[in-house]
Structure formats: structure tokens, C-alpha cells
Write an enzyme that holds these catalytic residues in place. Structure first.
Site, PDB file in Angstrom:
ATOM      1  N   ARG A 130       0.873  -1.183   0.000  1.00 51.16           N
ATOM      2  CA  ARG A 130       0.000   0.000   0.000  1.00 51.16           C
ATOM      3  C   ARG A 130       0.902   1.223   0.000  1.00 51.16           C
ATOM      4  O   ARG A 130       1.720   1.409   0.907  1.00 51.16           O
ATOM      5  CB  ARG A 130      -0.918  -0.011   1.217  1.00 51.16           C
ATOM      6  CG  ARG A 130      -1.895   1.158   1.297  1.00 51.16           C
ATOM      7  CD  ARG A 130      -2.901   0.915   2.421  1.00 51.16           C
ATOM      8  NE  ARG A 130      -3.834   2.027   2.623  1.00 51.16           N
ATOM      9  CZ  ARG A 130      -3.752   2.915   3.603  1.00 51.16           C
ATOM     10  NH1 ARG A 130      -2.755   2.818   4.503  1.00 51.16           N
ATOM     11  NH2 ARG A 130      -4.642   3.877   3.715  1.00 51.16           N
ATOM     12  N   ASN A 167      -6.877   8.272   2.511  1.00 53.30           N
ATOM     13  CA  ASN A 167      -6.559   7.691   3.812  1.00 53.30           C
ATOM     14  C   ASN A 167      -7.375   8.343   4.921  1.00 53.30           C
ATOM     15  O   ASN A 167      -7.463   9.572   5.004  1.00 53.30           O
ATOM     16  CB  ASN A 167      -5.065   7.878   4.108  1.00 53.30           C
ATOM     17  CG  ASN A 167      -4.652   7.250   5.424  1.00 53.30           C
ATOM     18  OD1 ASN A 167      -4.631   6.028   5.560  1.00 53.30           O
ATOM     19  ND2 ASN A 167      -4.329   8.076   6.406  1.00 53.30           N
ATOM     20  N   GLU A 168      -7.999   7.523   5.769  1.00 53.51           N
ATOM     21  CA  GLU A 168      -8.692   7.974   6.990  1.00 53.51           C
ATOM     22  C   GLU A 168      -9.392   9.310   6.759  1.00 53.51           C
ATOM     23  O   GLU A 168      -9.049  10.326   7.372  1.00 53.51           O
ATOM     24  CB  GLU A 168      -7.688   8.059   8.145  1.00 53.51           C
ATOM     25  CG  GLU A 168      -7.043   6.714   8.425  1.00 53.51           C
ATOM     26  CD  GLU A 168      -5.983   6.741   9.531  1.00 53.51           C
ATOM     27  OE1 GLU A 168      -5.725   7.835  10.070  1.00 53.51           O
ATOM     28  OE2 GLU A 168      -5.427   5.668   9.843  1.00 53.51           O
ATOM     29  N   HIS A 204      -9.128   0.421   9.826  1.00 56.17           N
ATOM     30  CA  HIS A 204      -7.804   0.532  10.437  1.00 56.17           C
ATOM     31  C   HIS A 204      -7.933   0.166  11.911  1.00 56.17           C
ATOM     32  O   HIS A 204      -8.794   0.692  12.610  1.00 56.17           O
ATOM     33  CB  HIS A 204      -7.251   1.949  10.278  1.00 56.17           C
ATOM     34  CG  HIS A 204      -6.952   2.303   8.847  1.00 56.17           C
ATOM     35  ND1 HIS A 204      -6.360   3.501   8.482  1.00 56.17           N
ATOM     36  CD2 HIS A 204      -7.162   1.616   7.695  1.00 56.17           C
ATOM     37  CE1 HIS A 204      -6.218   3.524   7.161  1.00 56.17           C
ATOM     38  NE2 HIS A 204      -6.705   2.399   6.663  1.00 56.17           N
ATOM     39  N   TYR A 243      -6.285  -0.010  15.480  1.00 58.17           N
ATOM     40  CA  TYR A 243      -5.288   0.385  16.469  1.00 58.17           C
ATOM     41  C   TYR A 243      -5.910   0.241  17.854  1.00 58.17           C
ATOM     42  O   TYR A 243      -6.477  -0.800  18.175  1.00 58.17           O
ATOM     43  CB  TYR A 243      -4.773   1.799  16.167  1.00 58.17           C
ATOM     44  CG  TYR A 243      -3.978   1.878  14.879  1.00 58.17           C
ATOM     45  CD1 TYR A 243      -2.702   1.351  14.791  1.00 58.17           C
ATOM     46  CD2 TYR A 243      -4.522   2.468  13.741  1.00 58.17           C
ATOM     47  CE1 TYR A 243      -1.963   1.403  13.610  1.00 58.17           C
ATOM     48  CE2 TYR A 243      -3.800   2.532  12.552  1.00 58.17           C
ATOM     49  CZ  TYR A 243      -2.526   1.994  12.493  1.00 58.17           C
ATOM     50  OH  TYR A 243      -1.800   2.060  11.326  1.00 58.17           O
ATOM     51  N   GLU A 267      -4.974  -1.050   7.736  1.00 56.11           N
ATOM     52  CA  GLU A 267      -3.823  -0.679   8.565  1.00 56.11           C
ATOM     53  C   GLU A 267      -3.996  -1.328   9.928  1.00 56.11           C
ATOM     54  O   GLU A 267      -5.125  -1.467  10.416  1.00 56.11           O
ATOM     55  CB  GLU A 267      -3.726   0.836   8.786  1.00 56.11           C
ATOM     56  CG  GLU A 267      -3.128   1.640   7.669  1.00 56.11           C
ATOM     57  CD  GLU A 267      -2.915   3.104   8.078  1.00 56.11           C
ATOM     58  OE1 GLU A 267      -2.821   3.374   9.300  1.00 56.11           O
ATOM     59  OE2 GLU A 267      -2.862   3.955   7.182  1.00 56.11           O
ATOM     60  N   TRP A 272       0.962  -1.439   9.065  1.00 56.44           N
ATOM     61  CA  TRP A 272       1.629  -0.129   9.025  1.00 56.44           C
ATOM     62  C   TRP A 272       2.861  -0.197   9.924  1.00 56.44           C
ATOM     63  O   TRP A 272       2.731  -0.562  11.076  1.00 56.44           O
ATOM     64  CB  TRP A 272       0.683   0.965   9.529  1.00 56.44           C
ATOM     65  CG  TRP A 272       1.311   2.308   9.405  1.00 56.44           C
ATOM     66  CD1 TRP A 272       2.164   2.909  10.289  1.00 56.44           C
ATOM     67  CD2 TRP A 272       1.169   3.233   8.314  1.00 56.44           C
ATOM     68  NE1 TRP A 272       2.565   4.127   9.830  1.00 56.44           N
ATOM     69  CE2 TRP A 272       1.969   4.358   8.613  1.00 56.44           C
ATOM     70  CE3 TRP A 272       0.459   3.214   7.117  1.00 56.44           C
ATOM     71  CZ2 TRP A 272       2.065   5.456   7.749  1.00 56.44           C
ATOM     72  CZ3 TRP A 272       0.558   4.301   6.266  1.00 56.44           C
ATOM     73  CH2 TRP A 272       1.350   5.409   6.593  1.00 56.44           C
TER      74      TRP A 272
END
Length: 464
Positions: free
Chosen positions: A82, A159-160, A228, A230, A257, A286
Site C-alpha cells: 500500500r 486515507n482515513e 484501520h 489500532y 492498517e 503499518w
């Protein structure tokens, strides 16, 4: 009179047939003209075979001179990269010629290229961020580099694209639908990937609850959703519930991610990777190298040096359900993904998602000194992955060598955590520097991938 009746009847029949055909056409979802497609919630490559992303992000826009990273990422087993790009709004713009060069590097290294515009990150909370519509304008400006690359490129719009501001994030469904429609109207036939709002983590479930309407808005029905993971996803229950809802709805989802740690909490990377592997979900970690701002621990290698894997790099590339064990090259490059016309349950391609326990048995095996080895297989039609467990005897080891005879027609294609000698017939695997010394009764593992069948292999171990 009879002829007129026949003529009227024939005309009515033709009208009915035309109406039925038109209804059938309307009922069937449109498909992209070429390249990757989505079917039954799965991503298919240009040959119609399921493709499961196993890759990492590379911050190309900030480190444009690190072009060797593409080959290095491939060397560790990835099938996807990516690539971070910029529209020019926040960082130096990546031109059409640069994008074309990135795609050529992906193709030269047999990687699927996921391209993303990073300038949208945190819109509504980050003042410098751009809208998805502005990201689409960038894609249109570099369309010459993307045309005809549908077999190799997936377009990650932005992205995001929203931060945590509830008012602006509520616009994610509308903005995303409009962006997809504008890209299709501009002639883009690529698979489109869309990131979740809330800095990609969708903690208020805006993407999850609106995914179907966004998917339906794509006339090609060729959109993939990206979450994503986290700190929001720090428990197994949160991970399996979120991903499971997409799988139950037959909507394509990837973990676009994730990391092993983060400033907002400690994500459960083990569950992310094991659940993704069990359920045929792609993941992209990531990131390769070059992180700053307090998250340098997310570097997978130090200073872009492929020979200096960090603990995170070791985990994602060489750990259980990691890239090296689970990635399969896209069949557009000659990979051997099974056809989707086969069994509905894809044959496993990796060792079990639950690693064998490393606690030694009460009586250490291997006699007085020496070592023993055992092998577990996960096979598919035409190939296998073998996980070999080496256990030291009562005296421990300073080094070890495992030998085994491969069945006729089988060959070793790659290995990890051991140095291999030979590819067919009798093959040998010797410890590497970090796993030669094994305490009495303790175990280490290495693995290898092979073509053909690995059934019937019986390893023997010699300690030194």
C-alpha cells in the site's frame, strides 16, 4: 384473421421476453470491465481467483528515493504494498510519471499495488486535510498513469478521510458514495477501496452501518471496505464482531492498517491476523519504515534496511499467521491461488491459527542430549506449508540440523527461521543464529513452503 392472431401473439411474446430480459439485466449487479472484481464478498483477481492481501504500507511520498523498498518488501513474502501518495495539498505532489513508476516497481516485483492519497487524513479535525472530492480530482489528474492497470492496481480513494468530529464524520456515507460515482463517471474501472472515518477506526460504526448503501452506489459493485485497527480494537471480541458483520453481510472487508502497539491503546494483532487468516480477509500492516512523531515503534525495519527487522517486523512477517506463511502471489503474476469455482471453504494454506504450546512436556523428549523434530502440514491442491518443531533433549543444544525426505514431485520453494539445503529428495534445515541454542526440553519452530504434496514426511534431528 388467423394470421393476424398469430402476428399479435408473436408480438406479445416478443414483448414479454424483452421485459423479462430487461428485468434480469437490472437485477444483476454490474461488473467492472477488467481487472480485480468483487463477488460474494470476496476480492477476485483478473483471472477470477480469490486474492487475499498480505502486505504492508510504504510511505513513498515522504521517502521517494527509497525505491528499493518494493523489492525488499517482496523478499519477505508480501503479495501487496500500500503506497502513500500526496495530491500536493499537504506534501509534495506525486506526479503522473511518478505514479507510473510506482506501478512499474510493483509489477516488476510481482506485488499488487494499493495506491492511497494521504492528504485526506483526519478531515474535519485536521485543518489541513482535504475532502474526498478533492482526492478524486487528484486521481483524475493522474489517470493517464492508471489507465489499463486494473489487473495490478487497487485505488484507495483517501486515507482515513474523517477525524473524530461527529458532525463531519456523519457525512462519510454521502461523500464516499459521491466520490465513487465521480470516479466511475470519469472512466475508472479499478477496484476501489474506501477507508473508514474516525481516523480509520470507525468507532461509532458509521462505515459498518452504511456499507451496504455505499457498495450499492457503485455501478460496478466493485468496492472494498478498509478498517484501520489500532487502540479501538484492543480485544478479540471487538475485532471478530466488526469483521464478522461484514463477512455475514457478504461485503468485502480488509484490515487496511494495523500495528502491534499504538499511542491510543494496544491493538490485539494476534487476533487480527488469526481471524483474518481463518476467514480469508486481507490485511496490510503499518508500516515499512520511516515513522516519526512518537510511533517509531511501528517501523518494521530500521532505516529501510531489510536485514534489520524490528520486533514488529519479525511479528508480521515471520510470526504465526504472518505474511511469509500466509501470503499467496496473485495469479496475474503466475501465483497458484485456487479457483473460486472450487469448494466454498478455501483449503487452508498456513499452519493452524493456534500455535502449538511451547511449554515442554514433563519428561523432556529426545533422550540424553540430542533433539527430536515433528512436522505439521497444511496442504492445498498443488502445495503445502510445513511447520517443523525442534525439541532439545535433556542436555540442550548449541545448534541443530533437521533432515527429511520429500515425496516424489515435492519441492521446497522457500523457508523461514532456518537455512535450507536442497529443494527435492533429501533436504536439510540448519538453525540460524537466533534459534540454535535450545535449553533442555525446550522447543523452537521453523517452516517452509513447498510445491506438490508433503504427505508422509518424517523429520529427523541431529544436535550439535
Amino acid at each position: 384473421m388467423r394470421k393476424r392472431i398469430y402476428a399479435v401473439a408473436s408480438a406479445l411474446l416478443a414483448l414479454v421476453v424483452a421485459v423479462v430480459v430487461s428485468l434480469v439485466v437490472v437485477a444483476q449487479p454490474a461488473q467492472a470491465a477488467a481487472g480485480f472484481t468483487v463477488s460474494g464478498g470476496r476480492l477476485l483477481d483478473a483471472n477470477g481467483n480469490q486474492f487475499i492481501m498480505r502486505g504492508v504500507s510504504h510511505a513513498h511520498t515522504w521517502y521517494a528515493n527509497q525505491t528499493g523498498s518494493f523489492a525488499n518488501i517482496k523478499s519477505l513474502g508480501a503479495n501487496t504494498v500500500r503506497v502513500v501518495l500526496s495530491s500536493g495539498a499537504r506534501w509534495t505532489q506525486n506526479s503522473a510519471s511518478d505514479v507510473a513508476n510506482v506501478i512499474s516497481l510493483c509489477k516488476a516485483n510481482r506485488l499488487i499495488c494499493v495506491l492511497e492519497v494521504h492528504d485526506t487524513t483526519g478531515y474535519g479535525e485536521e485543518g489541513a486535510a482535504i475532502t474526498l472530492d478533492q482526492a478524486v480530482s487528484y486521481w483524475i489528474s493522474v489517470q493517464s498513469a492508471l489507465a489499463g492497470q486494473e489487473n495490478y492496481v487497487i485505488l484507495n480513494i483517501g486515507n482515513e478521510p474523517f477525524g473524530n468530529n461527529a458532525t463531519t464524520s456523519a457525512n462519510w456515507p454521502t461523500h464516499t458514495r459521491n466520490a465513487i460515482t465521480r470516479l466511475r463517471n470519469a472512466g475508472f474501472d479499478h477496484t476501489i477501496m474506501v477507508d473508514a472515518p474516525m481516523w480509520g477506526q470507525d468507532w461509532s460504526f458509521i462505515m459498518r452501518d452504511n456499507a451496504q448503501s455505499v457498495f450499492n452506489a457503485d455501478p460496478d459493485r466493485n468496492t472494498v471496505f478498509s478498517i484501520h485497527m489500532y487502540g479501538v480494537f484492543d480485544t478479540a471480541a471487538e475485532i471478530t464482531d466488526y469483521l464478522g458483520r461484514f463477512r455475514s453481510a457478504n461485503l468485502p472487508i480488509v484490515v487496511g492498517e494495523f500495528g502491534h502497539n499504538h499511542s491510543d491503546g494496544n491493538p490485539d494483532e494476534d487476533t487480527i491476523m488469526s481471524y483474518s487468516q481463518t476467514n480469508g480477509i486481507g490485511y496490510i500492516g503499518w508500516s515499512w519504515s520511516g515513522n516519526g512523531g512518537g510511533v517509531e515503534y511501528l517501523d518494521m525495519v530500521t532505516n529501510f534496511n531489510v536485514s534489520q527487522l524490528t520486533s514488529w517486523g519479525q511479528r508480521i512477517f515471520n510470526g504465526a499467521n504472518g505474511i511469509r506463511q500466509t501470503a499467496r502471489e496473485a495469479t496475474v503474476y503466475g501465483g497458484t491461488n485456487p479457483p473460486t469455482t472450487g469448494p466454498t471453504t478455501r483449503p487452508p494454506t498456513t499452519p493452524p491459527t493456534t500455535r502449538p504450546p511451547t511449554t515442554p512436556p514433563t519428561t523432556p523428549p529426545g533422550g540424553s542430549g540430542g533433539c527430536t523434530a515433528s512436522v505439521s502440514l497444511n496442504s492445498w491442491n498443488g502445495g503445502f506449508v510445513a511447520t517443523v518443531r525442534v525439541t532439545a533433549g535433556s542436555s540442550g543444544t548449541n545448534g541443530w540440523t533437521v533432515s527429511m525426505n520429500l515425496p516424489s514431485g515435492a519441492a521446497v520453494t522457500n523457508s523461514w527461521n532456518a537455512q535450507s539445503s536442497g529443494t527435492t529428495g533429501t533436504v536439510r534445515f540448519t538453525n540460524v543464529s537466533h534459534n540454535g541454542r535450545i535449553a533442555a526440553g525446550q522447543s523452537v519452530e521453523f517452516g517452509f513452503q513447498g510445491s506438490g504434496s508433503g504427505t508422509g514426511m518424517s523429520p529427523s534431528c541431529t544436535a550439535s
